[in-house]
Structures are given as C-alpha cells and as structure tokens.
Design an enzyme around this catalytic site. Structure first.
Site, PDB file in Angstrom:
ATOM      1  N   HIS A  11       0.837  -1.197   0.000  1.00  0.00           N
ATOM      2  CA  HIS A  11       0.000   0.000   0.000  1.00  0.00           C
ATOM      3  C   HIS A  11       0.872   1.247   0.000  1.00  0.00           C
ATOM      4  CE1 HIS A  11      -2.820   2.842   2.321  1.00  0.00           C
ATOM      5  NE2 HIS A  11      -3.341   2.701   1.120  1.00  0.00           N
ATOM      6  N   GLU A  23       0.594  -0.557  -4.943  1.00  0.00           N
ATOM      7  CA  GLU A  23      -0.520   0.379  -5.091  1.00  0.00           C
ATOM      8  C   GLU A  23      -0.024   1.791  -4.853  1.00  0.00           C
ATOM      9  OE1 GLU A  23      -3.700   3.053  -3.510  1.00  0.00           O
ATOM     10  OE2 GLU A  23      -1.948   2.266  -2.445  1.00  0.00           O
ATOM     11  N   ASP A  32      -1.231   6.238  -5.460  1.00  0.00           N
ATOM     12  CA  ASP A  32      -2.311   7.194  -5.699  1.00  0.00           C
ATOM     13  C   ASP A  32      -1.827   8.265  -6.670  1.00  0.00           C
ATOM     14  OD1 ASP A  32      -4.090   6.295  -3.301  1.00  0.00           O
ATOM     15  OD2 ASP A  32      -2.136   6.690  -2.403  1.00  0.00           O
ATOM     16  N   HIS A  36      -1.102  11.042  -2.378  1.00  0.00           N
ATOM     17  CA  HIS A  36      -2.440  10.689  -1.922  1.00  0.00           C
ATOM     18  C   HIS A  36      -3.343  11.895  -1.712  1.00  0.00           C
ATOM     19  CE1 HIS A  36      -5.560   9.644   1.076  1.00  0.00           C
ATOM     20  NE2 HIS A  36      -5.557   8.471   0.465  1.00  0.00           N
TER      21      HIS A  36
END
Length: 239
Positions: free
Chosen positions: A9, A36, A38, A51
């Site tokens: 993450h 992952e 953003d 993010h």
C-alpha cells in the site's frame, strides 16, 4: 487454499515515505506481487504520485497539488530526501525490475480525481504497460469510462462498507475487482463476488491475526503497509 495476490500500500509506507520511489523499491525488495499508488494531476498536467489533494501532510511544503507545476513539486521533500514521483517514473522502475528479473509485478493505480482517466490510460498505452496495471477508484463512473477507453485494462471499484450487492456495483462499472476495507468484509460478499467472477482485494492488513481472518474468507488479494509481514507468512508455509 491459494496464496493471495500481495500488494504494498503506497509502496511500503510503514517503513519509507509513502508513494515515493524509495517506498516502492522497498516493497519490491520484500517480494510483493504488486504495488498500489495514488495519482493526481499537477498544474503543468503531469500525473504525479501523491495521496492527498494538498502537499502539507507528506512533504515540507504547503498548498494544493493542482497549484504546483512539476518543477516546483520536485523541489519539495517528501521524506528522507525523496521527491514526489511522476506516474511515469513509477512505471519505469517496475518495468526495469520486471525485465531484469523476469517478473510480472503489477501496478495498482488509484485515481484520486475525476478527470484523470484518459491521461492515465494514454500513459499506460505509451509505455506498453497495459497488461501490468489495475486501475481503481472510489469514483465508479470513472472506472466505467476507463473501460470504454480500453477493454483490455483491468479495473476495480473501491468502497468502504458492505453494500447490499457489491458485485452488482462492479458489474455496472464493467470492473473485474472489488477493492474493500477489510473491516467490512464477510463471507457473503466474497462468495457473491466469486459467483460473479469477480476478485476481492482487501486493504490494509498489517498483522497475522487479521490476515488469517481474510484467508478464511478466501479473498483474492491482500494490501498491506507492512508487506514483508504478509510475504514472510507465506514463505514460511511454502506456498
């Protein structure tokens, strides 16, 4: 029981500054199946990896990402001297690693803004990375639009909670994945998803107790801030 797909993450954000090249490389070193990150668009139109809509929390700067051009964003310290990377830089790191090590690490891209679809798809196509990407978003209509741009792209919908019919939401968006907060997952949701040929990925599991709960539910993917904890669990069991 099959070993689930394990993804870091925001890289390996428990150990390195989130969404940075350092964090991504750390997760890769741990042996994840995917990363992952953003993404947002900055003032000069590049797709950058961050993010929050503001830079305040994750850098030494202040203000909205959309108000910075890339040159000025790159002047900020995102932790340990790291810079805010572009999506292109993240893709290059993974592509180089995959080619060198004959791996197929995938990149999960969370779209944080509604107008990112076309630009992200074009970038993925340009770098011939379409088979190594899963695009996800809380904006389900955005996912539906992306599938119209390219049927080949794997995509998933993000949600927090336990909808009456999560599988139906995914089908409506032409998505093949459900990305859910693990706290709300139950056997009915997972079974319904599998009956509809959907995969269930959960976020974020950082301990073995909760990992075992998810394994009993037969989820397909596990996201973690501490991906080494999850990877090591399966190494010991020789999956």
């Amino acid at each position: 029981m099959m070993k689930p797909f394990i993804f870091g993450h925001r890289g390996a954000m428990a150990y390195e500054p989130e969404n940075t090249l350092l964090s991504v490389k750390k997760a890769i070193d741990f042996g994840v199946d995917g990363i992952e990150v953003d993404v947002r668009k900055c003032k000069s139109s590049e797709i950058v990896v961050i993010h929050d809509e503001r830079v305040n929390r994750t850098t030494n700067g202040k203000g909205y990402v959309k108000d910075f051009n890339l040159k000025n964003l790159k002047k900020l310290d995102a932790g340990k001297g790291e810079k805010i990377p572009t999506l292109m830089e993240i893709i290059e790191v993974i592509k180089i690693f995959n080619k060198k090590n004959k791996k197929q690490i995938k990149l999960i891209i969370e779209l944080k803004e509604k107008d990112l679809g076309k630009d992200v798809v074009n970038l993925i196509k340009k770098f011939k990375f379409i088979n190594n990407v899963i695009i996800i978003s809380f904006y389900h209509q955005l996912i539906k639009n992306i599938k119209k741009l390219s049927k080949k792209i794997n995509a998933g919908i993000l949600f927090v909670g336990n909808p009456i019919n999560a599988a139906s939401l995914a089908k409506d968006a032409n998505a093949g994945y459900l990305f859910a907060n693990f706290n709300y997952i139950d056997s009915d949701l997972v079974q319904n998803a599998h009956q509809n040929k959907l995969k269930v990925f959960v976020w974020n599991i950082d301990d073995i107790k909760n990992l075992k709960k998810m394994l009993k539910l037969n989820v397909d993917g596990i996201g973690s801030n501490k991906p080494d904890v999850i990877v090591d669990y399966f190494k010991k069991r020789r999956f």
